[in-house]
Write a protein that holds these residues in place. Structure first.
Motif, PDB file in Angstrom:
ATOM      1  N   TYR A 340      -5.487   3.885  -4.661  1.00 62.34           N
ATOM      2  CA  TYR A 340      -4.218   3.156  -4.547  1.00 62.34           C
ATOM      3  C   TYR A 340      -3.116   4.069  -3.997  1.00 62.34           C
ATOM      4  O   TYR A 340      -2.335   3.663  -3.125  1.00 62.34           O
ATOM      5  CB  TYR A 340      -3.828   2.615  -5.928  1.00 62.34           C
ATOM      6  N   LEU A 341      -3.045   5.313  -4.485  1.00 65.77           N
ATOM      7  CA  LEU A 341      -2.037   6.247  -3.997  1.00 65.77           C
ATOM      8  C   LEU A 341      -2.244   6.576  -2.521  1.00 65.77           C
ATOM      9  O   LEU A 341      -1.276   6.673  -1.756  1.00 65.77           O
ATOM     10  CB  LEU A 341      -2.062   7.536  -4.821  1.00 65.77           C
ATOM     11  N   VAL A 342      -3.504   6.765  -2.118  1.00 72.43           N
ATOM     12  CA  VAL A 342      -3.790   7.045  -0.706  1.00 72.43           C
ATOM     13  C   VAL A 342      -3.331   5.879   0.167  1.00 72.43           C
ATOM     14  O   VAL A 342      -2.735   6.076   1.234  1.00 72.43           O
ATOM     15  CB  VAL A 342      -5.299   7.306  -0.506  1.00 72.43           C
ATOM     16  N   ARG A 343      -3.563   4.668  -0.295  1.00 67.67           N
ATOM     17  CA  ARG A 343      -3.135   3.500   0.469  1.00 67.67           C
ATOM     18  C   ARG A 343      -1.613   3.439   0.579  1.00 67.67           C
ATOM     19  O   ARG A 343      -1.067   3.132   1.634  1.00 67.67           O
ATOM     20  CB  ARG A 343      -3.663   2.224  -0.216  1.00 67.67           C
ATOM     21  N   GLN A 344      -0.925   3.781  -0.510  1.00 70.67           N
ATOM     22  CA  GLN A 344       0.532   3.797  -0.478  1.00 70.67           C
ATOM     23  C   GLN A 344       1.046   4.871   0.474  1.00 70.67           C
ATOM     24  O   GLN A 344       2.032   4.652   1.190  1.00 70.67           O
ATOM     25  CB  GLN A 344       1.084   4.057  -1.896  1.00 70.67           C
TER      26      GLN A 344
END
Length: 349
Positions: A340-344
């Protein structure tokens, strides 16, 4: 410009937005109460069922002739304390790294510190099986420091320097390499069975001797982290802003790095390389309490302890006959959050 006595702020400066103070106090108090509750529960959960009354007697009126008392005092109490300490240490280490690097994906595991400490301990167990716990701890610190140097060096080589994404990629590469080397040595020299459970992370084998050695180091490092919290709040705004406000950013960064190495190294020496606690917990604390590290750091210590104690209870309940390594359970929780953080981050770019 008026600088306060500690040289870290000027008149009129406001720290990063924090949550309402009464609300923060309520959240912290609720977290502490929940932590006390799950810590008590952890004493009588396991393959050997121990009633609550017997667990209390084992703590207050210990009988060395009672098997249940021995289980509480020599097995479950040390592992509960280890979960409390290492959960706090890993979460605070992650919060400090995210604060000084302004990298939302910074974590002692993702940036290679855990793998470096684990590799150093694999060397010790392979070539010096009778090494003392003090030298095991020092080797863990040294391995974490060497790994951190490799990660920052690799990330800083390309033009543009060590960006957050480069640090994560370099950390993943160094972690994978050191982990493979450590496991390869263990298999080649026939000690894989002895260290495999430790390499995946677990509190089952923690002893009072380990706690006596490592508790002072972790305790002092946690206190140092709280003392550095004000400066980390300034550094989280950027190096130039922090310098403009009178902060000695280089000295503070050095102090924070030393604290992180102690916290990560001591945690790995005690329970093995448990990842993602330092990644998840600071984000949850910022979401609940705002961006002031004077609040985030103590809150991270409480929440990190809570998560690791609950995870330890979980591995005992899921498969009592053969415990799942606690590192595997935290990874199951942490990998989706990391994605999720990588996508953000990609959206931000």
């Amino acid at each position: 410009m008026t600088v306060f006595g500690d040289g870290t702020a000027q008149a009129g400066y406001r720290f990063p937005k924090s949550g309402c103070l009464p609300g923060s106090i309520c959240i912290m108090a609720g977290g502490l109460c929940l932590l006390i509750l799950v810590s008590i529960i952890s004493l009588f959960q396991g393959i050997i069922q121990v009633p609550v009354s017997v667990a209390g007697e084992a703590l207050l009126h210990f009988d060395p002739g009672s098997m249940q008392h021995l289980v509480i005092r020599e097995v479950r109490l040390p592992r509960m304390l280890a979960s409390l300490l290492t959960g706090a240490a890993l979460a605070v280490a992650g919060a400090l790294m995210q604060g000084i690097t302004r990298n939302p994906m910074a974590d002692s595991g993702l940036l290679g510190l855990n793998a470096g400490a684990a590799f150093a301990l694999s060397l010790c167990f392979t070539f010096y099986p009778g090494i003392s716990p003090v030298f095991i701890m020092l080797s863990s610190f040294l391995g974490a420091a060497v790994s951190a140097g490799l990660v920052y060096g690799i990330a800083a080589l390309p033009r543009g320097g060590a960006t957050p994404m480069r640090l994560v990629l370099a950390g993943a590469a160094v972690s994978a390499g050191l982990t493979a080397l450590g496991q390869g040595m263990a298999i080649y020299f026939g000690v894989a069975r002895d260290i495999l459970f430790w390499l995946t992370g677990g509190v089952a084998g923690v002893s009072w001797q380990q706690l006596h050695i490592l508790v002072p180091w972790i305790g002092i490092a946690l206190l140092a982290a709280i003392m550095l919290a004000r400066s980390v709040s300034l550094l989280s705004l950027g190096t130039e802003v922090a310098r403009g406000l009178g902060l000695r950013s280089g000295l503070v960064s050095l102090g924070v790095t030393l604290v992180v190495l102690i916290l990560a190294g001591a945690s790995v020496a005690m329970i093995g390389p448990v990842s993602f606690i330092g990644l998840i917990v600071p984000h949850l604390c910022r979401y609940l309490l705002g961006g002031d590290y004077r609040i985030i750091i103590p809150a991270s210590a409480v929440l990190g302890s809570l998560i690791l104690v609950v995870a330890d209870i979980g591995v005992r309940i899921l498969n009592p006959d053969f415990e799942i390594p606690i590192g595997a359970l935290t990874a199951l929780l942490g990998v989706p959050f990391f994605l999720y953080l990588v996508r953000q981050q990609r959206r931000a770019v």
